[in-house]
Scaffold this active site. Structure first.
Site, mmCIF file in Angstrom:
data_model
loop_
_atom_site.group_PDB
_atom_site.id
_atom_site.type_symbol
_atom_site.label_atom_id
_atom_site.label_comp_id
_atom_site.label_asym_id
_atom_site.label_seq_id
_atom_site.Cartn_x
_atom_site.Cartn_y
_atom_site.Cartn_z
ATOM 1 N N ASP A 290 0.873 -1.169 0.000
ATOM 2 C CA ASP A 290 0.000 0.000 0.000
ATOM 3 C C ASP A 290 0.914 1.225 0.000
ATOM 4 O OD1 ASP A 290 -2.153 1.680 -0.051
ATOM 5 O OD2 ASP A 290 -3.235 0.732 1.580
ATOM 6 N N TRP A 291 0.306 2.364 -0.111
ATOM 7 C CA TRP A 291 1.035 3.638 -0.274
ATOM 8 C C TRP A 291 2.059 3.831 0.863
ATOM 9 C CZ3 TRP A 291 -0.300 7.334 -4.120
ATOM 10 C CH2 TRP A 291 0.350 8.562 -4.014
#
Ligand code: BGC
Length: 756
Positions: A290-291
């Site tokens: 994820d980011w």
């Protein structure tokens, strides 16, 4: 983030690559007829370390002159495998031309975007799509999103989110399919099929991404990004099934989650990313973080620095780093130091390239679909159908709905009656409110001809605390035959990092409904929200209530059709509605306690003063809110009057390998044609570990004309009764079972069977 990446990319942007140019004339990897694995190996064998790491790095798009110099050079140097958040089709095409025509090996860039419930044409938020219990409609929505986004060169979406969500305080429940592992599996798989189409290589197919792997929905206290504590058995029985289904449905990619589970951040969890995902399930796609979730492991206190984070993540099985830049920067050193084996890097590159080949990116890297697919009549119709099926009718006292021709003056009130932006819901980066049809506009244009409509919003937006406008709305109500009150949440109140401690209606909306109800006029409340709200008081005060998880572009027409009886509501709650936040977590498929509630408990107001304490006859409930939720899972009323009878099973005892044939008579005794979602639940009465009191195992949408009845048949393979028991192996344990078929999770019509 931007400066960190600029720095990492700029350092290497202008270093002259002294690589061999002895590329064969017609390399195998460029031969579309060669088997994909051969193409992958051929390409991999020609790549430099920098080019390999490029494939493992996703950057965020920025369009400014300084950044572009660096970006273009890096693309030409083959150092960028994927770009997130670029949506300008022309720019995507020109960046792709640089990658394909000007880089040494011509590896196309994979452009990704959060196309979560539609790209331009916005469908109901995923929780609303789950409420349709209609995999076909859900797949059609995902397909429309794929067609629209691929017309801008976006070939990868970060959807479906299949996190089991049992806490409506958590804002991301909006993006989920709700609380149930089976429903989430069906919804997730339908979305994957819709996005990826029959062939991932079709120009209009986009790669799906099952996220967030795993446990994210169990964030403690409903606060986003928070720690989770999911033990192995619950993980396997509850949280992993939708992800395993996603693999079976062919999901091209997976995304790790932000949370740490029992101390291990998901982006470094070798057990789930490698042992289970690849080892047990045979996943062949790639895993993206994820980011910045890799470098966030420093904050978690799990990694000392970004290098340590890159090391742990790569070794655990995260193939691609979303935007942190740590793979690009540290993997060369880590490989040199022997901390990350070269085979780990090579495998990750293989996984990414495999999907790029499957997407047909090497054959047709550029945009080939016309722009007219956006907001096409077909997509708008699909969005309307999805919205229509997602509407859940929670109450309809005295059949106040559908509105009849006797209604000549209608008061339309509330901050959500004409809020084109808000009704699109969370995660609508690209939908434009100018295309939204609001309920007010739909009612006016579709049914307004013979109707006097008085519109008084009363509140400017959902959080508006000013009560000044309420008097006008009350005045409108007094002059009307029926009041339609549109309340709920603005889009920004749910979604990522938008969690709440209270789930009551925000602003002065509660006062508004009370004031309207006090007029004595029938109040039909329509709630548009990103989550179940604690709307018990409004349910009491309203004659009817429609609950719509933010319904998207065509929500207004869908709601209008239902209000005026052109369609019957058929949505069912994909999640239990609590009476209060104090009841959370509350979900239907809980295990039984040794002292289950019996609904005869003495609640707080009835306890005598100075009552003596005893543990005799005590049960599991809350003194103030009892045991039952406000609305059970699977609930939703209809204009049809459905009844179930005559449940039968083909046998009383089954063996492993059998299929259970269960059937029931479903009748519509009402005067409206309608569709019912018939639901099949089971209970495994005694297990090697305790088992849920009810588990959804199948459902069917059945359309019946007024007065019609039919037999509804279900086929349930005995293997679907398997679970992870005491020895942590998935088995069907012999014993006795109860099977229910009915209208919601409180279904009472049952049959018994055994498994030998
Ligand atoms: C979210 C993901 C999303 C990603 C890219 C993250 O903050 O958790 O679900 O796909 O951003 O936008």
């Amino acid at each position: 983030m931007k400066s960190q990446l600029l720095e990492i990319l700029a350092v290497s942007a202008f270093s002259i690559l002294t690589v061999s140019t002895s590329v064969a004339k017609t390399p195998v990897y460029k031969d579309s007829k060669a088997p994909i694995e051969q193409r992958v190996e051929d390409l991999l064998s020609q790549m430099t370390m920098e080019e390999k790491l490029g494939q493992l790095s996703q950057i965020n798009s920025f369009n400014d002159p300084k950044w572009n110099v660096v970006l273009y050079q890096n693309i030409k140097d083959g150092k960028i495998g994927s770009i997130i958040n670029e949506v300008n089709g022309k720019r995507i095409d020109s960046l792709q031309r640089m990658a394909v025509k000007q880089s040494r090996l011509g590896i196309p860039v994979l452009f990704g975007r959060d196309v979560i419930h539609g790209y331009k044409t916005i469908f109901p938020i995923p929780l609303g799509q789950a409420a349709t219990f209609d995999p076909e409609v859900i797949a059609a929505g995902a397909h429309a999103a794929a067609v629209e986004s691929s017309s801008d060169g976006i070939r990868w979406t970060f959807s479906p989110m299949v996190d089991i969500s049992r806490d409506p305080r958590w804002g991301r429940i909006a993006e989920s399919a709700g609380e149930d592992p089976y429903l989430a599996s069906v919804v997730g798989s339908a979305m994957i099929k819709g996005y990826q189409g029959a062939n991932l290589s079709d120009a209009t197919s986009i790669a799906a991404c099952a996220k967030h792997f795993f446990g994210y929905g169990a964030s403690e206290g409903g606060r986003d990004y928070n720690s989770t504590f999911i033990p192995e058995r619950t993980m396997r029985n509850v949280y992993l099934p939708p992800f395993e289904s996603a693999v079976k449905a062919g999901a091209a990619t997976f995304m790790t989650s932000f949370n740490d589970n029992d101390g291990i951040p998901a982006s470094a969890n070798h057990h789930i990313l490698t042992d289970i995902l690849r080892g047990e399930w045979g996943f062949k796609g790639f895993v993206v973080s994820d980011w910045s979730s890799i470098t966030e492991m420093i904050n978690h206190g799990f990694c000392s620095d970004a290098k340590d984070a890159a090391c742990k993540s790569a070794n655990a099985g995260v193939d691609m780093d979303m935007v942190s830049g740590c793979y690009l920067k540290y993997l060369p050193e880590l490989v040199n130091e022997g901390k990350v084996p070269m085979s780990v890097v090579d495998n990750a590159v293989r996984n990414v390239l495999r999907i790029k080949f499957q997407l047909g990116l090497f054959e047709h890297p550029f945009i080939s679909t016309p722009q007219t697919v956006k907001y096409s009549a077909e997509n708008l119709a699909a969005a309307k159908q999805s919205a229509e099926e997602s509407v859940i009718m929670l109450k309809n006292e005295g059949d106040v709905l559908p509105l009849t021709s006797g209604v000549t003056t209608l008061a339309v009130v509330g901050p959500l009656a004409n809020a084109p932006y808000e009704q699109m819901g969370t995660w609508t980066f690209d939908g434009e409110k100018s295309h939204t049809v609001t309920p007010l506009n739909a009612i006016k244009s579709m049914f307004g001809k013979n109707l006097n409509i008085i519109y008084e919003p009363a509140l400017a937006y959902s959080r508006d605390n000013s009560t000044e406008g309420i008097a006008k709305a009350v005045d409108a109500a007094k002059r009307a035959d029926v009041v339609l009150a549109f309340v709920g949440e603005e889009a920004i109140l749910s979604g990522e990092a938008h969690c709440l401690a209270s789930l009551n209606l925000v602003g002065a909306q509660s006062q508004l409904i009370s004031a309207l109800a006090a007029t004595g006029k029938p109040v039909v409340t329509v709630v548009m929200a990103g989550r179940p709200l604690t709307i018990g008081k409004q349910l009491d005060e309203s004659k009817a209530m429609l609950y719509c998880f933010h319904p998207g572009t065509m929500g207004g027409e869908a709601i209008a059709d239902i209000l005026f009886g052109k369609a019957s509501p058929s949505g069912k709650t994909p999640v239990t509605f609590p009476k209060s936040t104090g009841q959370i977590p509350i979900y239907y498929c809980h295990n039984n306690t040794g002292r289950p509630a019996n609904r005869t408990e003495t609640l707080i107001d009835k306890i005598p003063v100075e009552a003596g304490q005893t543990s005799l006859g005590c049960t599991s409930f809350l003194l103030d809110d009892g045991f039952d939720p406000l609305v059970p899972f699977g609930f939703g009323l209809s204009y049809g009057k459905f009844s179930y009878s005559g449940i039968t099973l083909d046998k009383s005892t089954y063996s492993a390998g059998d299929v259970i044939h269960a059937s029931v008579t479903l009748a519509n005794a009402g005067s409206h044609d309608a569709t019912e979602v018939a639901q099949l639940y089971i209970r495994d009465k005694v297990g090697s570990v305790t088992r849920p009191v009810k588990e959804l195992k199948a459902f069917r949408r059945v359309a019946l004309k007024a007065g019609e009845s039919t037999r509804v048949d279900f086929e349930l393979p005995v293997s679907d009764l398997a679970f992870y028991g005491i020895d942590m192996k998935r088995t069907v344990e012999p014993g006795d079972f109860t099977l229910w078929i009915g209208t919601d999770s409180n279904a009472s019509l049952s049959a018994s069977f055994s498994v030998k």
